[in-house]
Design a protein around this motif. Sequence first.
Motif, PDB file in Angstrom:
ATOM      1  N   ASN A   1      -5.343   3.352  -3.321  1.00  0.00           N
ATOM      2  CA  ASN A   1      -4.008   3.914  -3.083  1.00  0.00           C
ATOM      3  C   ASN A   1      -3.811   5.191  -3.889  1.00  0.00           C
ATOM      4  O   ASN A   1      -3.376   6.223  -3.370  1.00  0.00           O
ATOM      5  CB  ASN A   1      -2.919   2.905  -3.484  1.00  0.00           C
ATOM      6  CG  ASN A   1      -2.868   1.708  -2.566  1.00  0.00           C
ATOM      7  OD1 ASN A   1      -3.372   1.745  -1.446  1.00  0.00           O
ATOM      8  ND2 ASN A   1      -2.267   0.647  -3.038  1.00  0.00           N
TER       9      ASN A   1
ATOM     10  N   PHE B   1      -7.963  -2.158  -4.324  1.00  0.00           N
ATOM     11  CA  PHE B   1      -6.808  -1.782  -3.507  1.00  0.00           C
ATOM     12  C   PHE B   1      -5.959  -0.712  -4.181  1.00  0.00           C
ATOM     13  O   PHE B   1      -5.677   0.343  -3.600  1.00  0.00           O
ATOM     14  CB  PHE B   1      -5.985  -3.051  -3.251  1.00  0.00           C
ATOM     15  CG  PHE B   1      -4.642  -2.827  -2.624  1.00  0.00           C
ATOM     16  CD1 PHE B   1      -4.525  -2.567  -1.269  1.00  0.00           C
ATOM     17  CD2 PHE B   1      -3.480  -2.898  -3.389  1.00  0.00           C
ATOM     18  CE1 PHE B   1      -3.290  -2.386  -0.682  1.00  0.00           C
ATOM     19  CE2 PHE B   1      -2.235  -2.714  -2.810  1.00  0.00           C
ATOM     20  CZ  PHE B   1      -2.143  -2.462  -1.457  1.00  0.00           C
TER      21      PHE B   1
ATOM     22  N   GLY C   1      -5.771   2.388   6.468  1.00  0.00           N
ATOM     23  CA  GLY C   1      -5.845   1.368   5.432  1.00  0.00           C
ATOM     24  C   GLY C   1      -5.525  -0.023   5.949  1.00  0.00           C
ATOM     25  O   GLY C   1      -6.186  -0.998   5.577  1.00  0.00           O
TER      26      GLY C   1
ATOM     27  N   ARG D   1     -11.115   0.815   2.446  1.00  0.00           N
ATOM     28  CA  ARG D   1     -10.453  -0.484   2.526  1.00  0.00           C
ATOM     29  C   ARG D   1     -11.432  -1.577   2.953  1.00  0.00           C
ATOM     30  O   ARG D   1     -11.362  -2.718   2.490  1.00  0.00           O
ATOM     31  CB  ARG D   1      -9.300  -0.420   3.530  1.00  0.00           C
ATOM     32  CG  ARG D   1      -8.068   0.298   3.025  1.00  0.00           C
ATOM     33  CD  ARG D   1      -7.310  -0.561   2.045  1.00  0.00           C
ATOM     34  NE  ARG D   1      -5.992  -0.045   1.807  1.00  0.00           N
ATOM     35  CZ  ARG D   1      -5.552   0.445   0.663  1.00  0.00           C
ATOM     36  NH1 ARG D   1      -6.367   0.489  -0.372  1.00  0.00           N
ATOM     37  NH2 ARG D   1      -4.325   0.888   0.526  1.00  0.00           N
TER      38      ARG D   1
ATOM     39  N   SER E   1       0.835  -1.199   0.000  1.00  0.00           N
ATOM     40  CA  SER E   1       0.000   0.000   0.000  1.00  0.00           C
ATOM     41  C   SER E   1       0.871   1.251   0.000  1.00  0.00           C
ATOM     42  O   SER E   1       0.546   2.247  -0.660  1.00  0.00           O
ATOM     43  CB  SER E   1      -0.938  -0.005   1.205  1.00  0.00           C
ATOM     44  OG  SER E   1      -0.241   0.203   2.418  1.00  0.00           O
TER      45      SER E   1
END
Length: 221
Positions: A147, A143, A164, A136, A92
């Motif tokens: 980000n 995902f 997250g 999240r 992440s």
Amino acid sequence: MPKNRRIILETLYLLWMGALPVLSSVLLGYFALSNPTFFTEFSPTEYVLFWVSAVFIMGLALCPTTFFAMFTGFVWGWTGLWPLIIAYAIASLLGYFLARKMKGDALIELIRVKFKAGDFLANVQAQSFAWVFLARLSPIFPFAITNALMAFLGVPLRQFFVGGTLGMLPRTLIALWTGTQAASWANLLNHPEMLRWQDVASLGMLFISVIGMFVLVKRKA
């Protein structure tokens, strides 16, 4: 760089983050079916290298994180939990810093003006920890795209990372457990009822995230 070109590049970046994982998950699943013992026979060095690679696989959107969690559960069971969480968290950060390099200013400005979303974007920035956590938690927010968008909006690194990581845990645990219950990938694919309880749990997380986001919007108002 001209503004229009920046918008195109930033949009293509988001498309990359959304589309590529679908293709890669098919390839990884096929390889796992064809080579069932390949991953379980890793030496300690190969095992470490695999998880280092996993950071880039997830961080560069080469594979969906939910699929990767199922894959981990199938191959290593619960012993793969901590490496998965660590790799996920670092991935992440990788996605976040890559998106910060892209900046995303032109795309965010387009969204702000074209869709008159200035108040909403300001809401996300003002309550970034809660928004990252709920994004999240929700199964509908990819995902890598999360980000990128959070980085584009300038969400502080600490809030992005902590929110997250906490938000991804329920989804990851469910996916990992599903993988541990599959006798084989073929069995999982041939018996989709094994995924039904996961679907119910996913709907529950979606409901919680939607209600939470609604509360955040109303609170700002």
